[in-house]
Design a protein around this motif. Structure first.
Motif, mmCIF file in Angstrom:
data_model
loop_
_atom_site.group_PDB
_atom_site.id
_atom_site.type_symbol
_atom_site.label_atom_id
_atom_site.label_comp_id
_atom_site.label_asym_id
_atom_site.label_seq_id
_atom_site.Cartn_x
_atom_site.Cartn_y
_atom_site.Cartn_z
ATOM 1 N N PRO A 5 -2.796 7.935 -1.502
ATOM 2 C CA PRO A 5 -3.853 7.656 -0.523
ATOM 3 C C PRO A 5 -5.231 7.387 -1.131
ATOM 4 O O PRO A 5 -5.940 6.500 -0.668
ATOM 5 N N ASN A 25 1.934 -2.383 4.724
ATOM 6 C CA ASN A 25 1.595 -0.990 4.969
ATOM 7 C C ASN A 25 2.590 -0.385 5.962
ATOM 8 O O ASN A 25 3.298 -1.109 6.654
ATOM 9 N N LYS A 73 -5.406 3.588 -2.402
ATOM 10 C CA LYS A 73 -5.015 2.429 -1.587
ATOM 11 C C LYS A 73 -6.174 1.464 -1.348
ATOM 12 O O LYS A 73 -6.068 0.275 -1.645
ATOM 13 N N HIS A 74 -7.270 1.925 -0.799
ATOM 14 C CA HIS A 74 -8.376 1.031 -0.469
ATOM 15 C C HIS A 74 -8.994 0.433 -1.728
ATOM 16 O O HIS A 74 -9.381 -0.730 -1.742
ATOM 17 N N ALA A 134 0.809 -1.220 0.000
ATOM 18 C CA ALA A 134 0.000 0.000 0.000
ATOM 19 C C ALA A 134 0.841 1.268 0.000
ATOM 20 O O ALA A 134 0.359 2.328 -0.402
ATOM 21 N N THR A 135 2.092 1.149 0.424
ATOM 22 C CA THR A 135 2.945 2.343 0.460
ATOM 23 C C THR A 135 3.284 2.830 -0.947
ATOM 24 O O THR A 135 3.745 3.950 -1.106
ATOM 25 N N TYR A 153 1.090 3.284 -3.341
ATOM 26 C CA TYR A 153 -0.077 3.907 -3.969
ATOM 27 C C TYR A 153 -0.414 5.226 -3.295
ATOM 28 O O TYR A 153 -0.245 5.370 -2.077
#
Length: 77
Positions: free
Chosen positions: A15, A39, A18-19, A10-11, A13
């Motif tokens: 913010p 993450n 991310k989800h 996730a780091t 992408y």
């Protein structure tokens, strides 16, 4: 057999993505497959979102719990 069908760091992408990426990856898993989420902070809010969107459809297992890196195995039931 590979331990994870997919890995999402996730780091990598922004913010706002991310989800979206995490949920799309989970939805593409077959039952009994797992993904690894990496993450830089504890993704507790994401776990609550999973419980809301996919109740009783996943397992959440911490592989590494910080302080700098968090890794979570998310399995599709």
């Amino acid at each position: 057999m590979k331990p994870y069908a997919a890995t999402v760091n996730a780091t990598e992408y922004p913010p706002h993505l991310k989800h979206k990426v995490i949920f799309e990856t989970f939805e593409n898993l077959q039952p009994q497959e797992a993904m690894l989420l990496i993450n830089d902070h504890d993704p507790v809010p994401l776990r609550f979102q999973f419980q809301s969107v996919h109740p009783d459809q996943f397992e959440w297992e911490y592989i590494e719990q910080g302080p700098a890196t968090f890794q979570v195995k998310i399995s599709k039931l």
